[in-house]
Enzyme design. Structure first.
Site, PDB file in Angstrom:
ATOM      1  N   TYR A 245       0.824  -1.214   0.000  1.00  0.00           N
ATOM      2  CA  TYR A 245       0.000   0.000   0.000  1.00  0.00           C
ATOM      3  C   TYR A 245       0.861   1.269   0.000  1.00  0.00           C
ATOM      4  O   TYR A 245       0.376   2.360  -0.260  1.00  0.00           O
ATOM      5  CB  TYR A 245      -0.948   0.031   1.205  1.00  0.00           C
ATOM      6  CG  TYR A 245      -2.001  -1.067   1.216  1.00  0.00           C
ATOM      7  CD1 TYR A 245      -2.226  -1.860   0.103  1.00  0.00           C
ATOM      8  CD2 TYR A 245      -2.767  -1.311   2.350  1.00  0.00           C
ATOM      9  CE1 TYR A 245      -3.170  -2.869   0.116  1.00  0.00           C
ATOM     10  CE2 TYR A 245      -3.725  -2.326   2.365  1.00  0.00           C
ATOM     11  CZ  TYR A 245      -3.911  -3.102   1.243  1.00  0.00           C
ATOM     12  OH  TYR A 245      -4.851  -4.101   1.255  1.00  0.00           O
TER      13      TYR A 245
ATOM     14  N   LYS B 182       3.689 -15.419   2.792  1.00  0.00           N
ATOM     15  CA  LYS B 182       3.577 -16.190   1.554  1.00  0.00           C
ATOM     16  C   LYS B 182       4.996 -16.518   1.102  1.00  0.00           C
ATOM     17  O   LYS B 182       5.443 -16.146   0.002  1.00  0.00           O
ATOM     18  CB  LYS B 182       2.815 -15.332   0.516  1.00  0.00           C
ATOM     19  CG  LYS B 182       2.450 -16.039  -0.766  1.00  0.00           C
ATOM     20  CD  LYS B 182       1.284 -16.993  -0.635  1.00  0.00           C
ATOM     21  CE  LYS B 182       1.007 -17.672  -1.965  1.00  0.00           C
ATOM     22  NZ  LYS B 182       0.141 -18.859  -1.807  1.00  0.00           N
TER      23      LYS B 182
ATOM     24  N   ASP C  57      -2.779 -18.063   2.379  1.00  0.00           N
ATOM     25  CA  ASP C  57      -3.963 -18.720   1.795  1.00  0.00           C
ATOM     26  C   ASP C  57      -4.507 -19.782   2.741  1.00  0.00           C
ATOM     27  O   ASP C  57      -5.721 -19.909   2.940  1.00  0.00           O
ATOM     28  CB  ASP C  57      -3.654 -19.300   0.403  1.00  0.00           C
ATOM     29  CG  ASP C  57      -2.274 -19.916   0.283  1.00  0.00           C
ATOM     30  OD1 ASP C  57      -1.500 -19.841   1.257  1.00  0.00           O
ATOM     31  OD2 ASP C  57      -1.959 -20.487  -0.771  1.00  0.00           O
TER      32      ASP C  57
ATOM     33  N   ASP D  31      -5.065  -6.651   6.271  1.00  0.00           N
ATOM     34  CA  ASP D  31      -6.274  -5.928   5.864  1.00  0.00           C
ATOM     35  C   ASP D  31      -7.384  -6.942   5.553  1.00  0.00           C
ATOM     36  O   ASP D  31      -8.518  -6.846   6.050  1.00  0.00           O
ATOM     37  CB  ASP D  31      -5.922  -5.097   4.610  1.00  0.00           C
ATOM     38  CG  ASP D  31      -7.053  -4.191   4.182  1.00  0.00           C
ATOM     39  OD1 ASP D  31      -8.053  -4.099   4.908  1.00  0.00           O
ATOM     40  OD2 ASP D  31      -6.936  -3.573   3.106  1.00  0.00           O
TER      41      ASP D  31
ATOM     42  N   ASP E 137     -10.713  -8.315   8.283  1.00  0.00           N
ATOM     43  CA  ASP E 137     -12.135  -8.190   7.925  1.00  0.00           C
ATOM     44  C   ASP E 137     -12.820  -9.550   7.968  1.00  0.00           C
ATOM     45  O   ASP E 137     -13.956  -9.677   8.435  1.00  0.00           O
ATOM     46  CB  ASP E 137     -12.303  -7.565   6.537  1.00  0.00           C
ATOM     47  CG  ASP E 137     -12.424  -6.046   6.629  1.00  0.00           C
ATOM     48  OD1 ASP E 137     -12.143  -5.502   7.725  1.00  0.00           O
ATOM     49  OD2 ASP E 137     -12.796  -5.402   5.639  1.00  0.00           O
TER      50      ASP E 137
END
Ligand code: NAD
Length: 374
Positions: A144, A193, A225, A249, A253
């Site tokens: 980001y 990852k 994942d 992020d 959620d």
């Protein structure tokens, strides 16, 4: 021995003043029952600051936050200020506050209260195993904030976003993960990852180097994942998850969805040192503002997080959580968590605060050994 702390208090807009009022009621009760002194410094931020000062976070208001031992925030924003240009909007105050305080770790618990288990979209058998974990998300680095580019090459459009982490950025967020796990059940899951990304391989290396400093914490690794699947398959396995910005992020959620009501979830943002920014994850809910309808529990639990993570008052924080549990057990519910059980009693924001205060008094007098999860 009692502590003395100064807390910058941002009531903000909409339901902000109502929910913060109830959180202060609980902090005052904690101070009285456990022999501490909390001093409050009122800070104008958001719409109210625009109306009063023409700026969502005037410099002297930020200064107050930086002088305090910690910051408690309700919520900011509302329709009244929607038409204002970008840099003067209420939410800009929040972004400036986060930047000014240098907070780079966002911590969000995912906890199911057994009394509200029906609100979870997960199967009962999964929920019954218990859900009580916390995601520590890196907030100021990664993809980001990396270099970005959009262009055209060989007659084709392309776009690129760079994910970049320095060792220092990883180490400081990793440390918050370990410190948080140390204050909970001592289990830290590092999510990355590393089978694909160099950033993740460095992340994993640095986390394992840090682990040597925290022998009391058990570190495990998980690919992102797989983590996304495990959060819905068996969330009971997690205590603390630490991860980079974009993974955090998405996962945070997902985690807040499995617990049910938005009005129940607290959060903290931390940087170097112990000062933090504590706030519920919801907004200013203008649709129910000023009607004594808001659920103050997310803000009260944010204050409990402040006690634990900024002031090291773990017993007091646990007592507040247990007081919330006791009131839910007694059947008291604000409108947003009422459900269909006819045995439950609907209360307003103020009465919910009063009931939690009464439960806290009971717990302080009678002991604190209750498990609040399923
Ligand atoms: P919201 O979270 O304020 O409300 C969403 C829905 O949840 C509404 O129906 C509301 O009534 C309900 N709700 C939220 N908190 C509740 C509580 N404590 N008790 C009971 N019900 C509750 O989101 P929104 O409507 O998208 O945004 C409203 C305003 O809040 C906007 O101006 C937005 O920019 C601002 N906002 C601020 C923050 C913040 O201050 N951190 C975060 C998100 C949104």
């Amino acid at each position: 021995m009692g502590v003395q702390k100064t807390i910058a208090v941002i009531r903000g807009d909409g339901i902000g003043p109502e929910i913060v009022g109830e959180a202060l009621r609980i902090l005052n009760a904690v101070a009285k029952l456990y022999g501490h002194t909390f001093l409050y410094d009122d800070v104008d931020m958001g719409g109210i600051a625009i109306d009063k000062w023409g700026d969502p976070l005037p410099a002297e208001m930020l200064e107050k936050c930086l002088r305090a031992d910690s910051v408690l925030l309700g919520a900011v924003g509302g329709k009244k200020w929607d038409g204002i240009p970008g840099d003067k909007r209420p939410e800009k105050g929040l972004l400036r506050l986060r930047a000014g305080m240098g907070v780079y770790a966002n911590n969000r618990p995912a906890k199911i209260w057994r009394q509200l288990a029906d609100a979870s979209p997960l199967k009962k058998a999964i929920v019954e195993k218990g859900i009580d974990f916390l995601i520590v998300r890196e907030l100021t680095g990664g993809i980001y904030f990396g270099a970005r580019q959009t262009g055209e090459e060989n007659g084709e459009r392309y776009a690129a976003d760079e994910m970049r982490y320095t060792e220092k950025e990883i180490r400081r967020i990793g440390r918050i993960g370990f410190e948080t796990a140390r204050k909970r059940r001592g289990k830290l899951c590092s999510v990355e990852k590393s089978n694909v990304l160099d950033c993740s391989r460095l992340w994993k290396k640095v986390l394992h180097e840090l682990a040597e400093e925290y022998p009391e914490v058990t570190l495990t690794d998980m690919l992102v994942d797989n983590c996304a699947m495990q959060i819905v398959k068996d969330p009971s396995q997690f205590d603390v998850i630490v991860t980079e910005n974009m993974f955090g992020d998405i996962l945070s959620d997902e985690a807040s969805m499995i617990t049910g009501s938005i009005g129940m979830i607290p959060s903290s943002s931390l940087g170097d040192g112990t000062r933090g920014l504590y706030e519920p994850i919801h907004g200013s809910a203008p649709d129910i503002a000023g009607q004594d309808l808001a659920n103050p529990i997310g803000t009260i639990l944010s204050a409990a997080m402040m006690l634990k993570y900024s002031f090291d008052l773990t017993e007091e924080a646990d007592a507040v959580e247990n007081a919330v549990d006791r009131v839910l057990e007694q059947g008291y519910r604000t409108a947003d968590i009422l459900g269909s059980d006819p045995a439950c009693i609907r209360v307003g924001c103020r009465e919910m605060g009063e009931r939690i205060e009464a439960a806290l008094r009971f717990i302080a007098a009678n002991g604190n050994g209750k498990d609040t999860t399923i």
